[in-house]
Design a protein around this motif. Structure first.
Motif, PDB file in Angstrom:
ATOM      1  N   GLY A 162       0.788  -1.233   0.000  1.00 15.42           N
ATOM      2  CA  GLY A 162       0.000   0.000   0.000  1.00 15.42           C
ATOM      3  C   GLY A 162       0.810   1.268   0.000  1.00 15.42           C
ATOM      4  N   VAL A 167      -1.463   2.509  -5.146  1.00 17.09           N
ATOM      5  CA  VAL A 167      -2.748   3.205  -5.315  1.00 17.09           C
ATOM      6  C   VAL A 167      -2.903   3.656  -6.768  1.00 17.09           C
ATOM      7  CG1 VAL A 167      -2.219   5.592  -4.623  1.00 17.09           C
ATOM      8  CG2 VAL A 167      -4.389   4.615  -4.024  1.00 17.09           C
ATOM      9  N   PHE A 182      -6.918  -4.961  -2.682  1.00 16.96           N
ATOM     10  CA  PHE A 182      -5.683  -4.237  -2.381  1.00 16.96           C
ATOM     11  C   PHE A 182      -5.225  -4.683  -0.987  1.00 16.96           C
ATOM     12  CE2 PHE A 182      -4.158   0.516  -2.654  1.00 16.96           C
ATOM     13  CZ  PHE A 182      -2.833   0.074  -2.643  1.00 16.96           C
ATOM     14  N   VAL A 184      -2.901  -4.543   2.174  1.00 18.46           N
ATOM     15  CA  VAL A 184      -1.979  -3.652   2.882  1.00 18.46           C
ATOM     16  C   VAL A 184      -1.617  -4.323   4.206  1.00 18.46           C
ATOM     17  CG1 VAL A 184      -1.766  -1.392   3.986  1.00 18.46           C
ATOM     18  CG2 VAL A 184      -2.919  -1.586   1.794  1.00 18.46           C
ATOM     19  N   PHE A 189      -3.535   2.529   5.778  1.00 14.69           N
ATOM     20  CA  PHE A 189      -2.892   2.785   4.500  1.00 14.69           C
ATOM     21  C   PHE A 189      -1.743   3.784   4.645  1.00 14.69           C
ATOM     22  CE2 PHE A 189      -2.448   5.115   0.555  1.00 14.69           C
ATOM     23  CZ  PHE A 189      -2.216   4.063  -0.317  1.00 14.69           C
ATOM     24  N   GLU A 203      -8.233   5.913   3.024  1.00 12.17           N
ATOM     25  CA  GLU A 203      -8.826   4.557   2.973  1.00 12.17           C
ATOM     26  C   GLU A 203     -10.290   4.630   2.525  1.00 12.17           C
ATOM     27  OE1 GLU A 203      -8.297   3.151   6.970  1.00 12.17           O
ATOM     28  OE2 GLU A 203      -6.118   3.083   6.731  1.00 12.17           O
ATOM     29  N   LEU A 213     -10.243  -2.833  -0.235  1.00 13.55           N
ATOM     30  CA  LEU A 213      -9.017  -2.558   0.535  1.00 13.55           C
ATOM     31  C   LEU A 213      -8.990  -3.448   1.772  1.00 13.55           C
ATOM     32  CD1 LEU A 213      -6.510  -0.708   1.048  1.00 13.55           C
ATOM     33  CD2 LEU A 213      -8.059   0.826   2.267  1.00 13.55           C
TER      34      LEU A 213
END
Ligand SMILES: Cc1cc2nc3c(=O)[nH]c(=O)nc-3n(C[C@H](O)[C@H](O)[C@H](O)COP(=O)(O)OP(=O)(O)OC[C@H]3O[C@@H](n4cnc5c(N)ncnc54)[C@H](O)[C@@H]3O)c2cc1C
Length: 442
Positions: A162, A167, A182, A184, A189, A203, A213
Motif C-alpha cells: 500500500g 494506489v 488491495f 496492505v 494505508f 482509505e 481494501l
C-alpha cells in the motif's frame, strides 16, 4: 542502431567525455545542465527507452489520457541540436580501473567522467509464485507494456503493498473495470508516512472507488494454474482470493546489480558523499540509485522522488562545470494523488506526532479535504503541513519554513498559500475558527 565508434567520431577528443548511465529525470537533468555550462562531450546510455519520458505519467498512458509520445518533455531533435548523444543500450559492467563500460552487445565504451543514474527496480521478497505469468511490478515502460498484455483478459486483480505506486495501479486497473483487491500489511494505508486521520480519509476514498481494501492483510503465496499463470493468492490469515493478475507494489530499491564485481562501493544504493562522489575518482551517482553516507537532518539516505532526482542532477552538473557544490535540498516536500484527492506535504509531518511537536488537524465534513499543521510545542515554530484536497503553494510554505514562522502566523496567513483554482470554495475562515478553539497555548 548507432555504432559506438561512429558516435565517438562526432566529438572533439580534447573535450572531456562525460557518460551518464540512465536517461531518467536525474541523468537527463544533469546532461542538460552540463551542456548549458560546458562544451564537454556528453553521452547518455540507457536501456529502457530511446528518449527520456516522464515516469510519473505512466499511469495516464494505461488509462488512455496520454500517448507515450505525450510523455516525452523534449522533441526527439532536441538531443542532436544540443549535442547530447543518446545510446539505447544496456551496460553489463563498469570497469573503473580502465574507465570503460561494457555494453550488452559486446561493445566497450570509454569515459572520462561517469555519472550513474540508473534509478530503481520494484521489490520482490521471495514469495512463492512471484515469477508466475501475470504477476509483475510497475516501474518501467516495459512493465507498462507487460501490464497491457497481462491485464487483457483479467477480471479480478490483487495488488500487494500500500504505497503510492500501489494506489496508482489500483486506479489504473479500476479504469478498465477490473475488480481490485488491495492488500496492505499495515494497520492503516501508508501509515509509516501519514498520521492515522489522513490514512483513514484516504482509505475511505479508496473504498468509495470500489477497491476492496484489506488492511492488516499480508500475502502468503501466489497460486498457479496448469499453464504457470496466476489463478489466486492466499493471505497469511488463510484467505484465498481468486485473481488473474497480481501487482507487486511493495516499494522499490536501487537498480545497481550491474555493478556487482565492480570497485564502486554500494550498500542498498551506490554510496556517495554530499558531492555525489563515489569511492572511485571521476565516478558519481545521482537520483534513486544513490545512497548518502551522511544523511542530511530530516531527509533520507536514499531519495526516491522525481524532484530530488532533478536537484541531484542540477547540483552535480554545477559541481562539474562551475564550482564544487554540496547537495543542499532545503525543506522536504512531496505531492501525489490518491484517485481524486491531491496530496501535498511541506516540511516535516511525522506519522506519529509526539513531543516536542504538536499538530492541529482540520477535516471537511465530507471527508475529502483535510490539513494538518505541525509545530514545536515549546517554540511554537511551524514545522510542516499535510494538505489533502486543497492545493497549496510550495514557494510560500518553503519561505515560512526558512523564516521559522510561528504557527499563529501560518494560520493567520493560510489564505496566501492557497493555490486552488478561481471559484473553488475557500475554507480558511472555518479552519482558523477551529484552530483558535483548540490551540489555546499561544
Ligand atoms: C509508476 C510511478 C509513479 C511515480 N510517481 C511519482 C510521483 O508522482 N512523484 C514523485 O516524486 N515520484 C514518483 N515516482 C518516482 C520517480 O519517478 C522516480 O523517483 C524517478 O523517476 C527516478 O529517476 P532517476 O533518474 O533516478 O531514475 P529512473 O527514472 O529510474 O531512470 C533510470 C534509467 O536508467 C536505466 N538503466 C538502469 N541500469 C542501466 C544499465 N545497466 N544500462 C543502461 N541503462 C540502465 C533504466 O532502464 C532507467 O531508464 C513514480 C515512480 C513510478 C514507477
Amino acid at each position: 542502431m548507432v555504432a559506438v565508434k561512429d558516435l565517438l567520431k562526432r566529438y572533439n577528443a580534447s573535450n572531456k567525455h562525460v557518460v551518464i548511465i540512465g536517461n531518467g529525470i536525474s541523468g537527463i537533468t544533469c546532461a542538460r545542465n552540463i551542456r548549458k555550462k560546458s562544451d564537454f562531450c556528453i553521452t547518455v546510455i540507457s536501456a529502457e527507452t530511446a528518449y527520456h519520458f516522464s515516469r510519473t505519467a505512466l499511469m495516464y498512458i494505461y488509462m488512455g489520457h496520454l500517448r507515450y509520445e505525450d510523455t516525452k518533455p523534449y522533441e526527439d531533435g532536441f538531443w542532436n541540436k544540443n549535442k547530447i548523444n543518446l545510446l539505447n543500450r544496456y551496460i553489463t559492467k563498469v570497469e573503473s580501473s580502465t574507465k570503460t563500460l561494457h555494453l550488452s552487445n559486446g561493445e566497450i565504451f570509454s569515459y572520462d567522467i561517469l555519472i550513474i543514474a540508473s534509478g530503481s527496480k520494484p521489490n520482490k521478497f521471495g514469495w512463492l509464485g512471484q515469477d508466475l505469468k501475470c504477476v509483475q511490478g510497475l516501474y518501467s515502460f516495459q512493465d507498462l507494456q507487460l501490464l497491457e498484455e497481462n491485464t487483457k483478459n483479467a477480471k479480478q486483480a490483487v495488488i500487494v503493498g500500500g504505497g503510492l505506486i500501489g494506489v496508482e495501479l489500483a486506479e489504473m486497473l479500476n479504469s478498465r473495470n477490473i475488480e481490485v483487491t488491495f492488500l496492505v500489511r499495515e494497520k492503516h494505508f501508508w501509515d509509516k508516512v501519514m498520521p492515522v486521520q489522513e490514512a483513514k480519509l484516504i482509505e475511505k476514498h479508496i473504498k468509495e472507488h470500489h477497491i476492496n481494501l484489506k488492511l492488516e492483510s499480508e500475502l502468503q503465496e501466489i497460486l498457479s494454474d496448469e499453464n504457470g499463470k496466476v489463478k489466486a493468492i492466499t493471505t497469511k490469515l488463510g484467505e484465498t482470493i481468486t485473481c488473474q493478475f497480481v501487482g507487486l507494489t511493495v516499494g522499490v530499491s536501487p537498480n545497481i546489480s550491474f555493478l556487482n564485481g565492480s570497485e564502486i562501493k554500494t550498500d542498498k544504493g551506490i554510496l556517495v558523499n554530499e558531492y555525489f562522489e563515489t569511492n572511485i575518482k571521476d565516478v558519481y551517482a545521482i537520483g534513486d540509485c544513490a545512497q548518502f553516507t551522511t544523511v542530511i537532518k530530516g531527509r533520507r539516505a536514499i531519495e526516491q522522488v522525481w524532484y530530488t532526482g532533478r536537484m541531484h542532477g542540477e547540483t552535480l552538473a554545477h559541481s562539474l562545470t562551475v564550482i564544487k557544490t554540496n547537495y543542499n535540498p532545503g525543506h522536504w516536500f512531496n505531492s501525489a494523488k490518491f484517485f481524486d484527492i491531491e496530496y501535498q506535504t511541506y516540511g516535516n509531518v511525522p506519522s506519529i506526532i509526539a513531543d516536542p511537536f504538536n499538530s492541529f488537524y482540520w477535516e471537511h465534513p465530507v471527508g475529502k479535504m483535510c490539513i494538518r499543521v505541525v509545530y514545536n510545542l515549546q517554540t511554537h515554530v511551524f514545522i510542516g503541513i499535510n494538505a489533502f484536497g486543497i492545493r497549496m503553494r510550495h514557494e510560500v510554505f518553503n519561505r515560512w519554513l526558512v523564516e521559522g514562522k510561528e504557527i499563529s502566523y501560518v494560520m493567520e496567513h493560510l489564505a496566501e498559500a492557497n493555490f486552488d483554482p478561481e471559484f473553488f470554495v475557500r475554507y480558511e475562515t472555518e479552519i482558523n475558527l477551529k484552530f483558535k478553539k483548540e490551540i489555546v497555548v499561544l
